[in-house]
Design a protein around this motif. Structure first.
Motif, PDB file in Angstrom:
ATOM      1  N   ASN A   1       8.126  12.504   2.655  1.00  0.00           N
ATOM      2  CA  ASN A   1       7.449  11.754   3.703  1.00  0.00           C
ATOM      3  C   ASN A   1       6.604  10.661   3.065  1.00  0.00           C
ATOM      4  OD1 ASN A   1       6.415  10.933   6.125  1.00  0.00           O
ATOM      5  ND2 ASN A   1       4.854  12.540   6.225  1.00  0.00           N
ATOM      6  N   ARG A   2       6.858   9.404   3.446  1.00  0.00           N
ATOM      7  CA  ARG A   2       6.164   8.270   2.856  1.00  0.00           C
ATOM      8  C   ARG A   2       5.131   7.664   3.806  1.00  0.00           C
ATOM      9  NH1 ARG A   2       7.443   9.019  -2.459  1.00  0.00           N
ATOM     10  NH2 ARG A   2       9.644   8.642  -2.910  1.00  0.00           N
ATOM     11  N   THR A   3       4.884   8.278   4.953  1.00  0.00           N
ATOM     12  CA  THR A   3       3.914   7.734   5.889  1.00  0.00           C
ATOM     13  C   THR A   3       2.950   8.829   6.304  1.00  0.00           C
ATOM     14  OG1 THR A   3       5.376   8.195   7.771  1.00  0.00           O
ATOM     15  CG2 THR A   3       5.522   6.004   6.767  1.00  0.00           C
ATOM     16  N   ARG A  59      -1.519   9.413   7.902  1.00  0.00           N
ATOM     17  CA  ARG A  59      -2.750   8.863   8.447  1.00  0.00           C
ATOM     18  C   ARG A  59      -3.889   9.109   7.471  1.00  0.00           C
ATOM     19  NH1 ARG A  59      -2.936   7.040  13.523  1.00  0.00           N
ATOM     20  NH2 ARG A  59      -1.095   7.346  14.846  1.00  0.00           N
ATOM     21  N   LEU A  77       0.159  11.766   0.176  1.00  0.00           N
ATOM     22  CA  LEU A  77       1.558  11.340   0.209  1.00  0.00           C
ATOM     23  C   LEU A  77       2.113  11.266  -1.211  1.00  0.00           C
ATOM     24  CD1 LEU A  77       1.369   8.491   2.883  1.00  0.00           C
ATOM     25  CD2 LEU A  77       1.920  10.908   3.219  1.00  0.00           C
ATOM     26  N   SER A  90      -3.048  -0.622   8.942  1.00  0.00           N
ATOM     27  CA  SER A  90      -2.583   0.380   7.980  1.00  0.00           C
ATOM     28  C   SER A  90      -2.980  -0.027   6.573  1.00  0.00           C
ATOM     29  CB  SER A  90      -1.056   0.574   8.067  1.00  0.00           C
ATOM     30  OG  SER A  90      -0.384  -0.632   7.774  1.00  0.00           O
ATOM     31  N   ARG A 123      -1.388   0.265   2.556  1.00  0.00           N
ATOM     32  CA  ARG A 123      -0.112   0.459   1.853  1.00  0.00           C
ATOM     33  C   ARG A 123      -0.336   0.519   0.349  1.00  0.00           C
ATOM     34  NH1 ARG A 123       4.221  -4.003   3.114  1.00  0.00           N
ATOM     35  NH2 ARG A 123       2.953  -5.224   1.656  1.00  0.00           N
ATOM     36  N   ILE A 158       4.214   3.929  -0.014  1.00  0.00           N
ATOM     37  CA  ILE A 158       3.674   4.871   0.959  1.00  0.00           C
ATOM     38  C   ILE A 158       2.649   4.128   1.822  1.00  0.00           C
ATOM     39  CG2 ILE A 158       4.092   6.975  -0.341  1.00  0.00           C
ATOM     40  CD1 ILE A 158       1.392   6.820  -1.515  1.00  0.00           C
ATOM     41  N   THR A 159       2.516   4.565   3.095  1.00  0.00           N
ATOM     42  CA  THR A 159       1.696   3.849   4.060  1.00  0.00           C
ATOM     43  C   THR A 159       0.903   4.838   4.899  1.00  0.00           C
ATOM     44  OG1 THR A 159       3.405   2.120   4.179  1.00  0.00           O
ATOM     45  CG2 THR A 159       1.723   2.125   5.899  1.00  0.00           C
ATOM     46  N   TRP A 160      -0.371   4.525   5.135  1.00  0.00           N
ATOM     47  CA  TRP A 160      -1.233   5.306   6.023  1.00  0.00           C
ATOM     48  C   TRP A 160      -1.598   4.450   7.228  1.00  0.00           C
ATOM     49  CZ3 TRP A 160      -1.938   4.914   0.794  1.00  0.00           C
ATOM     50  CH2 TRP A 160      -1.808   6.089   0.035  1.00  0.00           C
ATOM     51  N   ALA A 161      -1.413   4.974   8.421  1.00  0.00           N
ATOM     52  CA  ALA A 161      -1.844   4.294   9.629  1.00  0.00           C
ATOM     53  C   ALA A 161      -3.329   4.582   9.847  1.00  0.00           C
ATOM     54  CB  ALA A 161      -1.028   4.763  10.833  1.00  0.00           C
TER      55      ALA A 161
END
Length: 335
Positions: free
Chosen positions: A196-198, A200, A205, A315, A317, A329-332
């Motif tokens: 999983n690359r996304t 919050r 990650l 977000s 990144r 990987i990205t966090w909202a």
């Protein structure tokens, strides 16, 4: 001349402290991209500052890299100019050779044709130009063998089938469709789980470094705005600007050391999809990241951003390289 750009001032202060350093070392010290550091140093050097930007190389390595360039044949005789000939021109440098090498005069501009060699390949005598015609009708009968008829033999058991090659059973015979598409998994084979690359804020990650480092990155906090922290560190924002502070933590879970700056390519992503890179500043109350994460080590730090006051950030990144790829990987950010 007076240096008015705060980034140039910080870069020159770090260089004055080191005295002499490579571009990538100076970039790591100030937390900037080496390409931007090199561009700024060259510009400052041309403006009259007592600054010399140089480059070092391995002469033997460069000569080895250029060894594939076409060489002129040695020991060629230089023709003497006759009454109707023009005197030889000064030697010109050979392209692709090290500096100082000259072409040998008298070398022909192209290879001489070999006497007696045909301009095109001769056809092979006796070989038809097209395919052989297929013989129509049944094949000719074989002649009966001479001598007494053979004795009737007992029926033989068929030989056992040869053992199956595991490579052939997996990939199929060479030059076949199953061999060419061998990268696809066999039917029924379990598929590797996709990481999983996304996530919050607060999620951990997984990702990988450029050398195969096994990393996990956690987004701990996004402080937006952080103008009071920015002012307390002695910096001043322009009108209609705000600052943002992002706190992240990186864990090296593999045996390979991570040698880069952990937040070198940590970016804010706006509502219109644009990426905002970090500002070349650090806060005394929020320590920045340090270069390198050893195997089994956990490293944390804070990253500062300066952006227009009206910009909406959606977000955060992280990536091991400037352009996003499958390791990004990205966090909202929750509203």
């Amino acid at each position: 001349m007076a240096v008015t750009d705060p980034v140039d001032s910080r870069l020159l202060a770090a260089l004055a402290e080191l005295g002499k350093a490579a571009v990538h070392e100076l970039a790591a010290k100030v937390g900037m991209d080496p390409r931007e550091v090199a561009y700024r140093l060259v510009s400052l050097s041309g403006s009259g500052l007592p600054l010399l930007v140089g480059v070092e190389s391995d002469p033997n390595g460069l000569r080895a890299a250029l060894a594939g360039a076409p060489q002129q044949p040695p020991n060629q005789q230089v023709p003497q100019p006759g009454p109707q000939q023009r005197p030889p021109q000064p030697p010109s440098p050979v392209h692709g050779a090290p500096s100082g090498a000259y072409a040998v005069h008298g070398t022909p501009s192209a290879a001489y044709p070999v006497q007696g060699t045909p301009s095109a390949p001769y056809p092979v005598q006796g070989v038809p130009s097209g395919a052989y015609p297929v013989r129509q009708g049944p094949p000719p009968m074989a002649r009966p063998p001479q001598g007494p008829p053979p004795r009737p033999q007992q029926p033989m058991r068929p030989p056992p089938p040869p053992p199956v090659d595991p490579v052939m059973s997996t990939w199929g015979p060479p030059q076949s469709a199953s061999w060419a598409r061998g990268d696809e998994q066999m039917p029924g084979a379990p598929k590797a789980p996709v990481p999983n690359r996304t996530g919050r804020t607060g999620d951990v990650l997984p990702s990988e470094g450029l050398e195969g480092e096994q990393l996990t990155v956690q987004l701990l906090e996004v402080q937006d705005p952080a103008d009071f922290l920015f002012s307390a560190a002695g910096y001043r924002l322009e009108e209609n600007e705000r600052s943002v502070v992002v706190h992240t933590e990186v864990v090296n879970r593999g045996p390979i050391p991570f040698a880069s700056l952990p937040d070198n390519f940590l970016e804010l992503i706006t509502a219109d999809g644009k990426a905002i890179g970090k500002a070349p500043v650090s806060l005394t109350s929020r320590p920045p990241h340090k270069i390198g994460v050893q195997p089994g080590e956990t490293a944390g730090g804070h990253t500062v951003y300066v952006l227009p006051e009206s910009t909406r950030v959606v977000s955060v990144r992280w990536s091991p390289r400037p352009e996003p790829d499958e390791r990004t990987i990205t966090w909202a950010i929750e509203d």
